[in-house]
Scaffold this motif. Sequence first.
Motif, mmCIF file in Angstrom:
data_model
loop_
_atom_site.group_PDB
_atom_site.id
_atom_site.type_symbol
_atom_site.label_atom_id
_atom_site.label_comp_id
_atom_site.label_asym_id
_atom_site.label_seq_id
_atom_site.Cartn_x
_atom_site.Cartn_y
_atom_site.Cartn_z
ATOM 1 N N PHE A 168 0.778 -1.208 -0.017
ATOM 2 C CA PHE A 168 -0.064 0.140 0.172
ATOM 3 C C PHE A 168 0.974 1.408 0.068
ATOM 4 C CE2 PHE A 168 -2.317 -3.369 2.272
ATOM 5 C CZ PHE A 168 -3.308 -3.447 1.513
ATOM 6 N N PRO A 169 1.343 1.654 -1.225
ATOM 7 C CA PRO A 169 2.404 2.718 -1.082
ATOM 8 C C PRO A 169 1.660 3.972 -0.852
ATOM 9 C CG PRO A 169 2.043 1.846 -3.305
ATOM 10 C CD PRO A 169 1.514 0.813 -2.333
ATOM 11 N N ASN A 170 0.298 4.143 -1.327
ATOM 12 C CA ASN A 170 -0.567 5.280 -0.840
ATOM 13 C C ASN A 170 -0.723 5.523 0.394
ATOM 14 O OD1 ASN A 170 -0.896 5.882 -3.475
ATOM 15 N ND2 ASN A 170 -2.812 4.862 -3.659
ATOM 16 N N PHE A 171 -0.244 4.599 1.316
ATOM 17 C CA PHE A 171 -0.564 4.610 3.002
ATOM 18 C C PHE A 171 0.404 5.534 3.487
ATOM 19 C CE2 PHE A 171 0.807 3.479 7.181
ATOM 20 C CZ PHE A 171 -0.372 3.403 7.764
ATOM 21 N N TRP A 172 1.910 5.570 2.660
ATOM 22 C CA TRP A 172 2.889 6.470 3.152
ATOM 23 C C TRP A 172 2.876 7.760 2.762
ATOM 24 C CZ3 TRP A 172 5.037 3.809 7.203
ATOM 25 C CH2 TRP A 172 4.808 2.455 7.242
ATOM 26 N N LYS A 173 2.071 8.060 1.748
ATOM 27 C CA LYS A 173 2.201 9.461 1.291
ATOM 28 C C LYS A 173 2.074 10.623 2.351
ATOM 29 C CE LYS A 173 0.775 8.480 -3.636
ATOM 30 N NZ LYS A 173 -0.095 8.938 -4.694
ATOM 31 N N ASN A 174 0.956 10.417 3.153
ATOM 32 C CA ASN A 174 0.827 11.698 3.897
ATOM 33 C C ASN A 174 1.974 11.856 5.004
ATOM 34 O OD1 ASN A 174 -1.441 12.443 3.128
ATOM 35 N ND2 ASN A 174 -2.666 11.275 4.292
ATOM 36 N N LEU A 175 2.680 10.573 5.458
ATOM 37 C CA LEU A 175 4.032 10.476 6.205
ATOM 38 C C LEU A 175 4.983 11.584 5.907
ATOM 39 C CD1 LEU A 175 5.371 9.090 8.795
ATOM 40 C CD2 LEU A 175 6.156 7.495 6.583
ATOM 41 N N LEU A 176 5.059 11.852 4.379
ATOM 42 C CA LEU A 176 6.319 12.531 4.155
ATOM 43 C C LEU A 176 5.741 14.239 4.455
ATOM 44 C CD1 LEU A 176 6.933 10.919 0.929
ATOM 45 C CD2 LEU A 176 8.039 10.536 2.912
ATOM 46 N N TYR A 177 4.554 14.477 4.688
ATOM 47 C CA TYR A 177 4.087 15.760 4.994
ATOM 48 C C TYR A 177 4.198 15.917 6.411
ATOM 49 C CZ TYR A 177 3.041 16.050 0.135
ATOM 50 O OH TYR A 177 3.025 15.971 -1.214
ATOM 51 N N TYR A 178 4.220 14.961 7.279
ATOM 52 C CA TYR A 178 4.335 15.169 8.859
ATOM 53 C C TYR A 178 5.533 15.949 9.379
ATOM 54 C CZ TYR A 178 4.510 13.359 13.573
ATOM 55 O OH TYR A 178 4.458 13.537 15.084
ATOM 56 N N PRO A 179 5.188 17.098 9.931
ATOM 57 C CA PRO A 179 6.214 18.143 10.289
ATOM 58 C C PRO A 179 7.793 17.594 10.725
ATOM 59 C CG PRO A 179 4.091 18.791 10.958
ATOM 60 C CD PRO A 179 3.855 17.417 10.599
ATOM 61 N N ILE A 225 8.903 14.704 10.461
ATOM 62 C CA ILE A 225 9.717 13.970 9.249
ATOM 63 C C ILE A 225 10.074 14.802 8.107
ATOM 64 C CG2 ILE A 225 9.458 12.047 7.433
ATOM 65 C CD1 ILE A 225 7.501 10.736 9.544
ATOM 66 N N LYS A 226 9.037 15.823 7.607
ATOM 67 C CA LYS A 226 9.247 16.765 6.453
ATOM 68 C C LYS A 226 10.466 17.511 6.817
ATOM 69 C CE LYS A 226 6.940 20.291 3.596
ATOM 70 N NZ LYS A 226 5.679 21.051 3.815
ATOM 71 N N LYS A 227 10.676 17.904 8.143
ATOM 72 C CA LYS A 227 11.978 18.730 8.370
ATOM 73 C C LYS A 227 13.188 17.814 8.392
ATOM 74 C CE LYS A 227 13.660 21.189 12.509
ATOM 75 N NZ LYS A 227 13.400 21.642 13.919
ATOM 76 N N ALA A 228 13.187 16.649 8.752
ATOM 77 C CA ALA A 228 14.375 16.053 8.893
ATOM 78 C C ALA A 228 14.586 15.551 7.258
ATOM 79 C CB ALA A 228 14.068 14.414 9.340
ATOM 80 N N ILE A 229 13.631 15.266 6.432
ATOM 81 C CA ILE A 229 13.963 15.049 4.974
ATOM 82 C C ILE A 229 14.692 16.251 4.334
ATOM 83 C CG2 ILE A 229 12.943 14.524 2.721
ATOM 84 C CD1 ILE A 229 11.010 12.666 4.264
ATOM 85 N N LYS A 230 14.093 17.305 4.624
ATOM 86 C CA LYS A 230 14.883 18.671 4.377
ATOM 87 C C LYS A 230 15.966 18.837 4.723
ATOM 88 C CE LYS A 230 13.266 23.543 3.702
ATOM 89 N NZ LYS A 230 12.002 24.734 3.788
#
Length: 217
Positions: A9-20, A22-27
């Motif tokens: 279920f790849p779509n399950f993980w889409k919102n994870l990347l917008y979680y503040p 995690i988003k900050k860590a990726i950036k």
Amino acid sequence: MIINIITLFPNFWKNLLYYPIIKKAIKKKILKIKIHYLRNYVIGNKIDDYPYGGGHGMIIKIEPIYNCIKKLNINFNEIIFLTPDAKLFNQKIAIKLSKLKNILFICGHYKGIDQRIRDFIITKEYSIGNYVLSNGEISTLVVIDSIIRLIPGVLGNINSAFTDSFYNNNYDYEYPLYTRPYKFKNMKVPNILLSGNHKQIIKWRKLNKFIKKIKFL
């Protein structure tokens, strides 16, 4: 850290990347999350099949899991599978995993996965509790969240992670916490917390931690 996830279920993980967090860590390039869709590695058109020996439910086949990992060709520090019949996951394990560089999570589904995946591919198995969920993505997300917040630079204040009640794996219960307003709909903050008497406040907190612990034993 790089976290790889094999999932149906790849779509399950889409919102994870917008979680503040995690988003900050990726950036900040502290973290990478790579999603691998298991159906892209299926031989023929079957990702699951009936269990040998009979019984209900469908079992995820070994081939797509093996093919995916072989195609990735990465030397993972750990290949992790979440399942109810494994060692209970705790904060001590989360701390150890947070120090690794490259982790792969395999998300289960249906009745389970071929035992050969567990015996010969997976390096660590954990459980988040003795209950069954709809899919392995949910339990995997719980573990990933607990790991990511421990990586230096992810939280704005790293002390937020270090001061958590369970950080040192001592399973210490938190004392009751209150903040403003003092009174809300006839519900008041205990007066001792406004007294300024820090010795008495410490005693009150220790007592209420003990009461809370007894309540949940």
